[in-house]
Every structure is written in structure tokens, then in C-alpha cells.
Scaffold this motif. Structure first.
Motif, short mmCIF file in Angstrom:
data_model
loop_
_atom_site.label_atom_id
_atom_site.label_comp_id
_atom_site.label_asym_id
_atom_site.label_seq_id
_atom_site.Cartn_x
_atom_site.Cartn_y
_atom_site.Cartn_z
N GLU A 103 0.83 -1.21 0.00
CA GLU A 103 0.00 0.00 0.00
C GLU A 103 0.87 1.26 0.00
O GLU A 103 0.57 2.23 -0.71
N ARG B 251 -5.98 -9.25 2.04
CA ARG B 251 -6.13 -7.96 2.73
C ARG B 251 -6.20 -6.81 1.72
O ARG B 251 -7.00 -5.89 1.86
N LEU B 252 -5.34 -6.87 0.71
CA LEU B 252 -5.31 -5.79 -0.29
C LEU B 252 -6.58 -5.79 -1.13
O LEU B 252 -7.09 -4.73 -1.51
N GLU C 229 -9.52 -6.82 0.02
CA GLU C 229 -10.57 -6.32 0.91
C GLU C 229 -10.54 -4.79 0.98
O GLU C 229 -11.59 -4.16 1.07
N SER C 230 -9.35 -4.22 0.93
CA SER C 230 -9.24 -2.76 1.02
C SER C 230 -9.49 -2.07 -0.32
O SER C 230 -9.54 -0.84 -0.38
N LEU D 99 -7.46 -2.20 -2.92
CA LEU D 99 -6.22 -1.74 -3.54
C LEU D 99 -5.72 -2.69 -4.62
O LEU D 99 -4.92 -2.31 -5.47
N PRO E 103 -6.89 3.36 -4.80
CA PRO E 103 -7.29 3.22 -3.40
C PRO E 103 -8.76 3.57 -3.22
O PRO E 103 -9.25 4.56 -3.73
N GLY E 104 -9.48 2.70 -2.53
CA GLY E 104 -10.89 2.96 -2.29
C GLY E 104 -11.80 2.32 -3.31
O GLY E 104 -13.01 2.41 -3.19
N SER F 156 -14.14 -0.26 -4.94
CA SER F 156 -14.95 -1.30 -4.32
C SER F 156 -14.50 -2.67 -4.80
O SER F 156 -14.05 -2.84 -5.93
N ARG F 157 -14.66 -3.66 -3.93
CA ARG F 157 -14.22 -5.01 -4.26
C ARG F 157 -14.97 -5.54 -5.47
O ARG F 157 -16.18 -5.41 -5.58
#
Length: 467
Positions: free
Chosen positions: A35, A72-73, A75-76, A78, A92-93, A95-96
Motif C-alpha cells: 500500500e 487484505r489488499l 478487501e481494502s 487496492l 485506493p478505495g 470497491s471489491r
């Protein structure tokens, strides 16, 4: 939609550095390290990540840890993934599940806009500028000359290059093109003539025509500027203004030496013709030869620069270096167009100019891209010729036939956007020339030239007479 190619596992491991730092939260630490590289500009949106097995081997960790970090990435928002296609960086931001920036085969490659993404490290400059912004909040935020701290750093750069300059000789603008527009507005009246190179920057031609002035072209030859032709045009056309690019010329990539600058300055001074020297590319010097001093024709010279190629076009900042008298006149003229440049972006650029590392990295990256594009042209279009420039952002290719416009049309159907040679001419022509910018990653450039070669074959094939 731009693709920034695939980063290798060893290269990503080098970027991540000592990401574990003794932490037992391996997956969390790795995700945080990735990140950080995204936010710092080292991993642009669209970058395809290495396969899990390759990355695990390069980092010396298990595939389980890699998979957990990628979870994790994702889910965030990214990172996005698709079975059989791997994983890639998303904004960044995001949506999945959103896949706007997936680098699909067959998407268009833009070789019209010759501009790079932001330099790595820009987020650090933004953070530093946020602290400096507090001091500015008690002021109005207006200022036609720009912030003193930024003007000081630009003036210092000119002085270091051999042209002593004070902050009073600098005006901050909304890009170099804005700076030229201000100058044309101040100096040229409808019907006036403006001396230009042939070929030259297309948007400068549009600015001249937008002021209802007339471009007067003087052709460059393979060796450079035609000083006899410039002298004749100054004498016969009596232009009100000249617009020239002497540092890694757009589009030829030519660099005027010190002797040529002195000769040009003498011609313009004798004719009493003000000149705008576009220095947009001056910082992208690959160091192949000693850098010439800035052009100086005394009171007759107006130098315009920009952060768009050296740091990032999104800052939308440039500047004018001229005498205090000229800047005073420009300030009065400017009120009819705008009331100054944005404060926060000026603070960000001031931070970037204080750190030589982003520009050093930019030069390294662009030089690597230049070499990749040159190799791609030699491989896929061996009949084309070009001069390898010592800086700048493009190859000015000579085609084997007058086919530039037709090639641009055909290349679009192969997913490549091109600007034909005629765009760089005051009155058309240049059908045997094509500008290829090397502002994309090496893999993208190779793919672009491969597609262009297919389009070129189709154009030349259609031009053959039927037997």
C-alpha cells in the motif's frame, strides 16, 4: 485506459525493502508495504503483480503469507484479481470486484499525449505541503506572481544552470502553455506574424491562431536550425514574436548548442524581436553531453517552463522567466484571464524541487523507456529511421513512404492512438514523419510498435497498385 505493465518479483521485492521489520503480523506488514508503494507512486494503478509463487520465492516467504496479504489488499480495494489473469493494482478505495483498470489485451494505447504519470515520492511532497499550507491560510490565496518559496527555487535552478535569476524575474502560471498564451495575448495583435519552428508543438500553433495571429514557419533540417532561414524570415516577415524550442525540441528531439544559442540571440536582438523559449523538456536531460546554458537574449527573451514532464501534469503549474518589466506587463494582461495559480499545488511543487531524487528517478525511467522504444522500432519497423535524442520524450521517425496520416487512421483500428506528422506543421505536410513518445512503460511501448507495424503493413499494402 492505460496499462503500466507487469512488475517482476525481484523488482517488487527491492521496492518493498525491509517490510517485515521484526513484525509477527507478516501478511499485514506485507499488505501495508505494498500500500505504501502504491500511495508513493512506485506502483501505478494498472500495474500487474507477479504470480504468488514468484513473489514468495523473491521474498523468501510462504505462498500462504502472500495469499493472505493479497486477501487484505483485495478487501481494502487496492488490488483486484481474476482467475487465470493474476492480480493488479486498482485505485485506493475501489470497491471489491470493480475491474476498471484491469489491463486487458486489445485496449487502446495512447501515443498522442506525451506525458508520464506522477514521479514517485509525490505523496511525501503532498504531506509536507499540507503542513506548510497552515501559514498560507491567513492570506487571501490570490497572487498573480506566485508564492515566493516556489519562485525562489525556480530562480535558483536558473542560476545553477548559468543564468543568474532573482525571484522577481519569475511568474508562476498554470502550465507552460498558459504561459505562452499570456505572452501571445500581451505581445501579438490580430494579423501579426509569429515565427515558429517547422515542425513544432501543435498546441502552440493553436494558441497563435487563437490570438488571430499568423504562424511563420522556418524548417529545421536533419542537423538542426536553419539560422540563415531564421534571419531571412526576421527581415522579410517582420514577426512580432518568435516561439522556439531549443532544448530537446518537440517533436525532433534536437538540442541547440551554446554556439547556436549565441547566434540565435544575436539575430533576435538585432531584429528587436521578442522570443518565447519553451523549456518544458529541459530537465529531461539524459546526460549524454554537457547541458548548454539557458537561452539568453537579454530583454528580448521570455523563458517558459513546466512541471508537467519533469514531475506531474496534474499539478498544472508552469512559470515564466523574464525581465521585471515584462512580468509587470504580463501581470496586467493576466487579470483578463485568471487571478493566479492554486496555492496548495505550488507548495507541493516547491517541496519536489527541493528534493533532487524524484527528478533523478524520472530521468532514469525515461531513458530506459527511450531505449526500449528505439529497440522496438528497430525490431518491428526496421525500415524506419530516427535520431536517438539525448533527452526529452519522443522519437521523430522518418517513414519509408508518405503515409503518416493514413498510418494514424489505420493504427486506431489496431488499438494505438497516433498524432500524424501534419499536426506538427504550420500548414500541413510532413507525411513522411511520425512522432512516437516514450512516456509509457517498456512493455507497453513494444506492444504499441508491434501493433503499429501491422497497421503500417496494411497501409503500404493498400497503396500498392493492382497488377
Amino acid at each position: 485506459m492505460n496499462t503500466y505493465g507487469r512488475i517482476s518479483a525481484p523488482r517488487l521485492a527491492t521496492l518493498l525493502g525491509s517490510w517485515r521489520q521484526g513484525s509477527r503480523q507478516g501478511a499485514a506488514a506485507l499488505a501495508a508495504a505494498v500500500e505504501l508503494q502504491v500511495l508513493d507512486g512506485h506502483l501505478p494503478v494498472g500495474t500487474q503483480l507477479p504470480a504468488e509463487r514468484e513473489l514468495a520465492q523473491a521474498l523468501g516467504v510462504s505462498r500462504t503469507l502472500i495469499g493472505a496479504a493479497l486477501d487484505r489488499l483485495r478487501e481494502s480495494g487496492l488490488v483486484a484479481s481474476r482467475r487465470g489473469a493474476g492480480s493488479w493494482i486498482t485505485p485506493p478505495g475501489t470497491s471489491r470486484g470493480q475491474e476498471t483498470f484491469f489491463p486487458r489485451d486489445g485496449e487502446d494505447i495512447d501515443l498522442v499525449c506525451a506525458a508520464p504519470p506522477a514521479v514517485p515520492g509525490i505523496t511525501r511532497a503532498v504531506d509536507a505541503a499540507r503542513g506548510a499550507l497552515v501559514e498560507q491560510l491567513g492570506h487571501t490565496g490570490y497572487g498573480e506572481r506566485g508564492l515566493l518559496v516556489l519562485r525562489e527555487r525556480i530562480a535558483q535552478r536558473y542560476t545553477e544552470r548559468g543564468l543568474p535569476t532573482s525571484p522577481a524575474q519569475i511568474m508562476i502560471t498554470n502550465g507552460a502553455h498558459h504561459a505562452f498564451g499570456l505572452t501571445v495575448r500581451m505581445l501579438a495583435n490580430p494579423g501579426d506574424r509569429v515565427l515558429v519552428d517547422q515542425p513544432t508543438y501543435p498546441n502552440a500553433l493553436e494558441a497563435i491562431r487563437g490570438a488571430h495571429a499568423l504562424p511563420v514557419p522556418v524548417a529545421l533540417d536533419a542537423e538542426g536550425w536553419d539560422f540563415a532561414g531564421i534571419e531571412a524570415a526576421l527581415r522579410q516577415a517582420a514577426p512580432r514574436l518568435a516561439y522556439l524550442i531549443v532544448d530537446f525540441h518537440n517533436p525532433t528531439g534536437l538540442l541547440m548548442d551554446d554556439e547556436g544559442r549565441e547566434r540565435l540571440a544575436a539575430l533576435l536582438t538585432k531584429a528587436r524581436t521578442p522570443v518565447v523559449i519553451d523549456e518544458t523538456l529541459v530537465e529531461l536531460d539524459f546526460g549524454d553531453e554537457p547541458a548548454p546554458k539557458p537561452f539568453d537574449a537579454g530583454e528580448w527573451s521570455i523563458l517558459v517552463g513546466s512541471a508537467s514532464k519533469s514531475h506531474w501534469g496534474g499539478l498544472r503549474l508552469g512559470w515564466i522567466r523574464a525581465s521585471e518589466e515584462v512580468l509587470s506587463r504580463l501581470s496586467s494582461s493576466r487579470f483578463g484571464l485568471d487571478l493566479g495559480s492554486p496555492v496548495f499545488e505550488q507548495l507541493v511543487l516547491a517541496e519536489l524541487l527541493a528534493d533532487p531524487e524524484p527528478l533523478r528517478r524520472r530521468r532514469e525511467d525515461v531513458r530506459r523507456q527511450r531505449d526500449a522504444l528505439a529497440q522496438a522500432v528497430r525490431t518491428h519497423c526496421p525500415e524506419w529511421t530516427f535520431r536517438l535524442p539525448g533527452g526529452g520524450f519522443w522519437l521523430w521517425c522518418k517513414l519509408p513512404a508518405p503515409m503518416s496520416t493514413g498510418l494514424a487512421v489505420a493504427a486506431a483500428s489496431h488499438g494505438v492512438q497516433l498524432a500524424p506528422g501534419s499536426r506538427f506543421a504550420a500548414h500541413g505536410g510532413l507525411e513522411r514523419r511520425l512522432r512516437l513518445p516514450f512516456s509509457q512503460p517498456p512493455e507497453v511501448l513494444d506492444e504499441a510498435v508491434r501493433r503499429i507495424s501491422l497497421a503500417a503493413a496494411a497501409v503500404r499494402g493498400s497503396a500498392r497498385p493492382v497488377t
